[in-house]
Design an enzyme around this catalytic site. Structure first.
Site, PDB file in Angstrom:
ATOM      1  N   LYS A   1      44.938  43.394  34.521  1.00 49.13           N
ATOM      2  CA  LYS A   1      44.852  43.077  35.944  1.00 49.13           C
ATOM      3  C   LYS A   1      46.268  43.029  36.531  1.00 49.13           C
ATOM      4  CE  LYS A   1      40.633  40.253  35.827  1.00 49.13           C
ATOM      5  NZ  LYS A   1      39.796  41.146  36.654  1.00 49.13           N
TER       6      LYS A   1
ATOM      7  N   ASP B   1      38.604  45.713  31.295  1.00 53.52           N
ATOM      8  CA  ASP B   1      38.442  44.588  32.222  1.00 53.52           C
ATOM      9  C   ASP B   1      36.965  44.349  32.568  1.00 53.52           C
ATOM     10  OD1 ASP B   1      39.212  42.489  33.793  1.00 53.52           O
ATOM     11  OD2 ASP B   1      39.992  43.712  35.443  1.00 53.52           O
TER      12      ASP B   1
ATOM     13  N   ARG C   1      30.257  41.908  30.914  1.00 51.90           N
ATOM     14  CA  ARG C   1      28.978  42.545  30.579  1.00 51.90           C
ATOM     15  C   ARG C   1      28.878  42.810  29.087  1.00 51.90           C
ATOM     16  NH1 ARG C   1      30.340  47.359  34.647  1.00 51.90           N
ATOM     17  NH2 ARG C   1      31.426  45.594  35.586  1.00 51.90           N
TER      18      ARG C   1
HETATM   19  N1  BES Z   1      36.021  38.397  35.845  1.00 53.30           N
HETATM   20  C1  BES Z   1      36.102  39.650  36.512  1.00 53.30           C
HETATM   21  C2  BES Z   1      35.373  39.645  37.856  1.00 53.30           C
HETATM   22  C3  BES Z   1      36.003  38.823  38.941  1.00 53.30           C
HETATM   23  C4  BES Z   1      37.090  39.311  39.643  1.00 53.30           C
HETATM   24  C5  BES Z   1      35.493  37.603  39.265  1.00 53.30           C
HETATM   25  C6  BES Z   1      37.656  38.555  40.648  1.00 53.30           C
HETATM   26  C7  BES Z   1      36.053  36.825  40.258  1.00 53.30           C
HETATM   27  C8  BES Z   1      37.146  37.312  40.954  1.00 53.30           C
HETATM   28  C9  BES Z   1      35.469  40.737  35.664  1.00 53.30           C
HETATM   29  O1  BES Z   1      35.638  40.604  34.293  1.00 53.30           O
HETATM   30  C10 BES Z   1      36.121  42.016  36.068  1.00 53.30           C
HETATM   31  O2  BES Z   1      37.297  42.158  35.813  1.00 53.30           O
HETATM   32  N2  BES Z   1      35.367  42.911  36.681  1.00 53.30           N
HETATM   33  C11 BES Z   1      35.881  44.151  37.132  1.00 53.30           C
HETATM   34  C12 BES Z   1      34.912  45.234  36.712  1.00 53.30           C
HETATM   35  C13 BES Z   1      35.450  46.613  36.825  1.00 53.30           C
HETATM   36  C14 BES Z   1      36.610  46.812  35.876  1.00 53.30           C
HETATM   37  C15 BES Z   1      34.349  47.617  36.501  1.00 53.30           C
HETATM   38  C16 BES Z   1      35.994  44.080  38.654  1.00 53.30           C
HETATM   39  O3  BES Z   1      35.156  43.459  39.303  1.00 53.30           O
HETATM   40  O4  BES Z   1      36.961  44.626  39.167  1.00 53.30           O
HETATM   41 ZN    ZN Z   2      35.890  38.677  33.637  1.00 61.24          ZN
HETATM   42 MN    MN Z   3      37.465  41.409  33.633  1.00 61.04          MN
END
Ligand code: BES
Ligand code: ZN
Ligand code: MN
Length: 510
Positions: free
Chosen positions: A280, A350, A354
């Site tokens: 991230k 990231d 899931r």
């Molecule tokens: N934990 C994050 C989702 C998230 C992001 C929750 C910001 C709360 C605030 C999750 O693991 C994630 O990183 N999701 C990605 C998925 C993508 C890589 C397909 C996302 O939402 O960007």
């Molecule tokens: Zn996450």
């Molecule tokens: Mn993530």
């Protein structure tokens, strides 16, 4: 621990409290006489006429209660909005807003009247929840004793002349409300813990303490056991971190459980989500300490369930990992094999939630779950769709998602049903494996849910994406900035109202 909330049936004028809160509807021009004497009534009418107080949701008006013979020292009018748009949640939010404002004003005691717009038992439970929610304090690591919030003694005032039986029923629901509020606050406290304090092992230890404190069965699976169970998705995510994974399994098994039913609650427990090799950006990354909010909701709901004792078996499962880019970390393009045999091409490390939930949902089924619900800070995309006020609800069949939605509404968790049309599955197509773990930007929250569905074996299943609702970015009258405790009360209420979804044991509830 739950705030002891007094329920009294008395004349408001005799209450020895710093503040008496009086709920008011928009358009009401006078304060109900139970709530103020003539002097205060006149001042309140002036505030209403001049629009200083509008009674819109979240609004307040405070005035000294200097009527002759009145013991409360201040009167606080609290806005409920319009009568026609009233729901019980308005009372819950008004109670929190009143208690937060009273604490801000250094008040030590607060009594609150009922609006009478809901059945008394329902309003009392909601108000008890709201008052308890206001006791949460985010500054748990501050060393200045001044920053500790003052204890606010809370009382709910029933109309005079309430019968003894009615008062008993109401008291029980006040107890239930304060327990549900306290468990929401427990989830908030866990979610607020930094990643260095709340590692997977530390979360598991906290869950063990909670379970022992309320008589829940608990088992904590360690890496060897996860390996023996072939949980390749879990283990794949865990590889990048020095912290070893855990899987918490909590069991509530009442003596006289209804037969043939086991509610399986599954919560995402990523104690910190750096993104892994698909790292991230630094901006806001610290917020990912809260990526175990779903797991915290499950643990806290299990505590509420163990305390309030519904007659249905419930199992809570929390897969725990830290998602880090260590030297042995999962790489984009790696293929993992899940416990139930399906293979996943990891396009984005990231999209780890899931993965761990896939193995956890399968495990819930092997433990005999008949109905599934998972809670996860799964995507940022859900915030694009619904913003910070509303949780994304997914699942099937319709009767189950409908029931979960009605339950959530009652519990004060706003949800909105999102679609799971079959075509969305195309976005997860992989050349090398059964599916990928990332479906691209369009419909990002939906493709995440579609991925989870692969692991639910056709059971009634609901998924709550709390990616945008677990943490409040801005303070509101009813909710300070920070962890919200979303979904705790929904999960507990589901177990407490099992009658509604276990119409008969053949599972044909409709
Ligand atoms: N934990 C994050 C989702 C998230 C992001 C929750 C910001 C709360 C605030 C999750 O693991 C994630 O990183 N999701 C990605 C998925 C993508 C890589 C397909 C996302 O939402 O960007
Ligand atoms: Zn996450
Ligand atoms: Mn993530």
């Amino acid at each position: 621990m739950p705030l002891p909330i007094d329920v009294v049936s008395a004349s408001a004028s005799l209450l020895d409290v710093d503040t008496l809160a009086v709920p008011m509807f928009e358009g009401d021009v006078t304060v109900p006489m139970a709530g103020a004497g003539p002097v205060v009534s006149r001042r309140a009418s002036e505030a209403i006429t001049s629009r200083e107080f509008t009674a819109k949701p979240g609004t307040l008006f405070v005035t000294p209660a200097d009527d002759e013979g009145w013991r409360p020292r201040r009167i606080m009018l609290v806005g409920l909005g319009s009568r026609s748009s009233y729901t019980t949640d308005r009372s819950r939010r008004a109670a929190t807003a009143a208690a937060l404002a009273a604490r801000d004003r250094k008040q030590r005691s607060l009594a609150i009247l009922l609006s009478g717009a809901s059945a008394a038992v329902d309003e009392v439970q909601a108000v008890a929840e709201g008052l308890t929610l206001a006791a949460y304090h985010i500054g748990s690591y501050k060393t200045d004793p001044e920053s500790k919030p003052l204890f606010l003694k809370a009382t709910i005032v029933m109309p005079e002349g309430t019968t003894r039986d009615a008062a008993e029923a109401v008291r029980a629901r006040a107890g239930r409300g304060s327990m549900l509020g306290a468990c929401s606050n427990l989830a908030r406290a866990l979610a607020n813990e930094p990643g260095n304090a709340l590692t997977p092992a530390a979360f598991a230890d906290a869950a063990r303490d909670i379970a022992h404190g309320c008589g829940l069965g608990i088992e904590v699976l360690e890496e060897e056991q996860l390996t023996a169970l072939d949980m390749g998705l879990m283990l794949g995510v865990a590889r990048g971190s020095a912290e070893r994974p855990r899987m918490v399994v909590m069991r509530y098994e009442p003596e006289h459980a209804r037969p043939g039913v086991l509610l399986g609650l599954v919560g995402k427990g990523v104690t910190f989500d750096a993104g892994g090799i698909s790292l991230k950006s630094a901006d806001g990354m610290h917020k990912m300490k809260g990526d175990m909010s779903g797991g915290a909701a499950v643990v806290a709901a299990m505590k509420a369930i163990a305390t309030l004792k519904p007659d249905v078996r419930v199992t809570g499962i929390v897969p725990l990992v830290e998602n880090m880019p260590g030297g042995r970390a999962l790489k984009p393009g790696d293929v993992l094999r899940s416990a139930e045999g399906k293979t996943v091409e990891v396009l984005d490390t990231d999209a780890e939630g899931r993965l761990i939930l896939g193995d956890a949902l399968s495990y819930a089924r092997t433990l005999g779950a008949t109905h599934l619900i998972d809670v996860a800070t799964l995507t940022g995309a859900i915030g694009v769709a619904l913003g910070g006020s509303t949780t994304g609800l997914f699942g099937s069949p319709d009767w189950w998602t409908g029931l979960v939605q009605r339950t959530a509404t009652r519990a004060g968790d706003r949800t909105w049903l999102m679609p799971l049309f079959e075509d969305y599955r195309d976005q997860l197509r992989s050349d090398i494996a059964d599916m990928t773990n990332a479906g691209g930007r369009p419909a990002g929250a939906i493709t995440a849910a579609v991925f989870l569905k692969e692991f639910t074996g056709g059971l009634p299943w609901a998924h709550l994406d709390i990616g945008s609702t677990a943490w409040a970015e801005e303070a509101q009258p009813h909710q300070p900035k920070g962890p919200t405790g979303v979904a705790v009360r929904t999960l507990a209420e589901l177990a407490l109202t099992a009658d509604e979804w276990t119409a008969d044991i053949s599972g044909t509830a409709s």
